[in-house]
Write an enzyme that holds these catalytic residues in place. Sequence first.
Site, PDB file in Angstrom:
ATOM      1  N   ASN A 165      53.778  64.814   7.691  1.00  0.00           N
ATOM      2  CA  ASN A 165      54.448  65.642   6.893  1.00  0.00           C
ATOM      3  C   ASN A 165      54.372  66.947   7.000  1.00  0.00           C
ATOM      4  OD1 ASN A 165      54.274  65.616   3.252  1.00  0.00           O
ATOM      5  ND2 ASN A 165      55.908  66.354   4.460  1.00  0.00           N
ATOM      6  N   GLY A 166      55.380  67.790   7.212  1.00  0.00           N
ATOM      7  CA  GLY A 166      55.319  69.070   7.319  1.00  0.00           C
ATOM      8  C   GLY A 166      56.108  69.899   8.511  1.00  0.00           C
ATOM      9  N   ASP A 208      69.130  71.816 -15.130  1.00  0.00           N
ATOM     10  CA  ASP A 208      68.866  71.172 -13.940  1.00  0.00           C
ATOM     11  C   ASP A 208      67.478  71.804 -13.629  1.00  0.00           C
ATOM     12  OD1 ASP A 208      69.105  69.537 -11.659  1.00  0.00           O
ATOM     13  OD2 ASP A 208      70.942  70.410 -11.151  1.00  0.00           O
ATOM     14  N   TYR A 251      60.708  69.928  -8.239  1.00  0.00           N
ATOM     15  CA  TYR A 251      61.624  68.817  -7.687  1.00  0.00           C
ATOM     16  C   TYR A 251      60.977  67.883  -6.968  1.00  0.00           C
ATOM     17  CZ  TYR A 251      65.293  66.759  -5.225  1.00  0.00           C
ATOM     18  OH  TYR A 251      66.156  65.933  -4.544  1.00  0.00           O
TER      19      TYR A 251
HETATM   20  P1  5GP Z   1      73.021  72.661  -5.090  1.00  0.00           P
HETATM   21  O1  5GP Z   1      74.226  71.989  -5.292  1.00  0.00           O
HETATM   22  O2  5GP Z   1      72.858  74.133  -5.836  1.00  0.00           O
HETATM   23  O3  5GP Z   1      72.699  72.836  -3.607  1.00  0.00           O
HETATM   24  O4  5GP Z   1      71.912  71.960  -5.347  1.00  0.00           O
HETATM   25  C1  5GP Z   1      71.011  71.800  -6.583  1.00  0.00           C
HETATM   26  C2  5GP Z   1      70.725  70.277  -6.936  1.00  0.00           C
HETATM   27  O5  5GP Z   1      69.981  69.982  -5.585  1.00  0.00           O
HETATM   28  C3  5GP Z   1      69.692  70.114  -7.884  1.00  0.00           C
HETATM   29  O6  5GP Z   1      70.254  69.002  -8.892  1.00  0.00           O
HETATM   30  C4  5GP Z   1      68.276  69.699  -7.327  1.00  0.00           C
HETATM   31  O7  5GP Z   1      67.816  68.711  -8.413  1.00  0.00           O
HETATM   32  C5  5GP Z   1      68.594  69.294  -6.035  1.00  0.00           C
HETATM   33  N1  5GP Z   1      67.847  69.644  -4.841  1.00  0.00           N
HETATM   34  C6  5GP Z   1      66.912  70.768  -5.099  1.00  0.00           C
HETATM   35  N2  5GP Z   1      66.093  70.688  -3.846  1.00  0.00           N
HETATM   36  C7  5GP Z   1      66.479  69.688  -3.094  1.00  0.00           C
HETATM   37  C8  5GP Z   1      66.190  69.318  -1.608  1.00  0.00           C
HETATM   38  O8  5GP Z   1      65.376  69.781  -1.037  1.00  0.00           O
HETATM   39  N3  5GP Z   1      66.939  68.049  -1.265  1.00  0.00           N
HETATM   40  C9  5GP Z   1      67.956  67.261  -1.933  1.00  0.00           C
HETATM   41  N4  5GP Z   1      68.354  66.373  -1.562  1.00  0.00           N
HETATM   42  N5  5GP Z   1      68.259  67.891  -3.244  1.00  0.00           N
HETATM   43  C10 5GP Z   1      67.518  69.039  -3.723  1.00  0.00           C
HETATM   44 MG    MG Z   2      69.056  67.202  -9.211  1.00  0.00          MG
END
Ligand code: 5GP
Ligand code: MG
Length: 465
Positions: A113-114, A357, A254
């Site tokens: 992981n990394g 969010d 997150y």
């Molecule tokens: P945006 O549409 O602004 O690119 O994405 C924001 C959303 O992506 C937020 O609802 C957050 O929960 C989610 N999010 C934040 N970091 C990650 C990540 O590393 N992977 C994924 N799949 N979702 C992410």
């Molecule tokens: Mg989200």
Amino acid sequence: MDGEHPSPYLGEKCGVFGVFGHGLEAARLVHTGLWTLQHRGQESSGISAADGRQIRTHKGAGLVAHVYDEPALAKLTGHAAIGHNRYSTSGGSSSVHAQPVISSQNLLALAHNGNLPSTAALTGFLVSRGIATAGANDSEQMHRALEHELAAGAALDAAIARAFPLFTGVFSLLLLTRNELAAVRDAHGIRPLSIGKVDGGYVFSSETCAIDAVGGTVIRDVRPGEMVIASESGLRSVQLAPEQGRLDIFEFIYFARPDSVLLGRRVNEVRKRLGANLAREHPVPADVIVPVPDSAIPAAQGYSAVTGIPLDFGLLKNRYIHRTFIRPAQNLRESGVRLKLNPIPEVLRDRRVAVIDDSIVRGTTARRIVAMIRACQAREVHFLVSSPPVRFPDYYGIDTPKREELVAARMGVEEIRDAIGADSLAYLSYEGMIESTGLPESKFSTSCFSGVYPVPVAAAQEVLG
Ligand code: 5GP
Ligand code: MG
């Protein structure tokens, strides 16, 4: 996890889980552990098991529920096993880089992981020994270096100690030989890794929630820079580099599950405080607080508790969407397919809505959500974010977005508010974020917010432009 993202933004997080103990059906426990860590990666999954004589591996593309069946698990016999859920690929097809990494020599299975932003030292070492590196990603190169030492007769601990300085980057590793299991973390401890006890043995897990799931008891974190070896004679620890722990703060924002404990802090409690601090910094006049499910729910609870504004679930999330899901055609998506999130109009109509969010990355999610809530005749839509603006890419990941794809790298808060169509937009301050963890700033890597990278990224920056 947000299924709408075509690729992960913030690094290759992945999940690893390992078990060592006599009388245990190790692979069965690893299977449960990986299922619990499904949020850390949905691209592929794999388990390697050892019975003292040989290592057997089963891996494939997709979710834990799809990769393993009873015959596959029945073949993974033995008292020691490690497993991996993969979050991203380095560009190719999803099963090619599925882990654990193994080879035809089959002396070692590796779960990583990394990410190593630079593999210059490692590649140099392999080339100097005449070992092929073409097409091998960072994890596969680490495996080749370690297996080279093992093939030359080194014990697992000695092989790790020799190769450790070549691993210039981010790694929480689980390593399995036919009779030993090792857990190793880089000196900064950017990615989590915890140790637990189960009846008759030890477990190692990216997150404590999976130690709970196998009926284990959490002992402690693997220390940054530490190697822990589980063998016949119990657990043994060697500090390979001075500890300079800097956990990725995005785990708290997150990535980790709310029921996990990181650095001694329950993620759920930290997320509630992120929301509470957001309320203190940015109280908005609203009739209802609506979280973007699932990851922003604790923050919305914290915001509601401080302001007294009621929380209601005005957005419903389909829990069955994963990255392996076949996405609707682009024209269908743009015509407003609401497969992932659907609003509940009664919660939103004629109300002043404060939607919360956990983060804004590209800004696409926020824009869609504001439009969805407006379409339900909300009176006002205020957008609140329980972390600061993401202004810098995560060079510890493989599929890093270019800086210009991060909306907060290009625009100020007022411009973003306008772009997403909200009546107001507010982010938690950097100080408010740190305060919410109850830990000093020096315990964290905050690179995506601050642009400060604890592990050198010069080489990665060149590659990524
Ligand atoms: P945006 O549409 O602004 O690119 O994405 C924001 C959303 O992506 C937020 O609802 C957050 O929960 C989610 N999010 C934040 N970091 C990650 C990540 O590393 N992977 C994924 N799949 N979702 C992410
Ligand atoms: Mg989200």
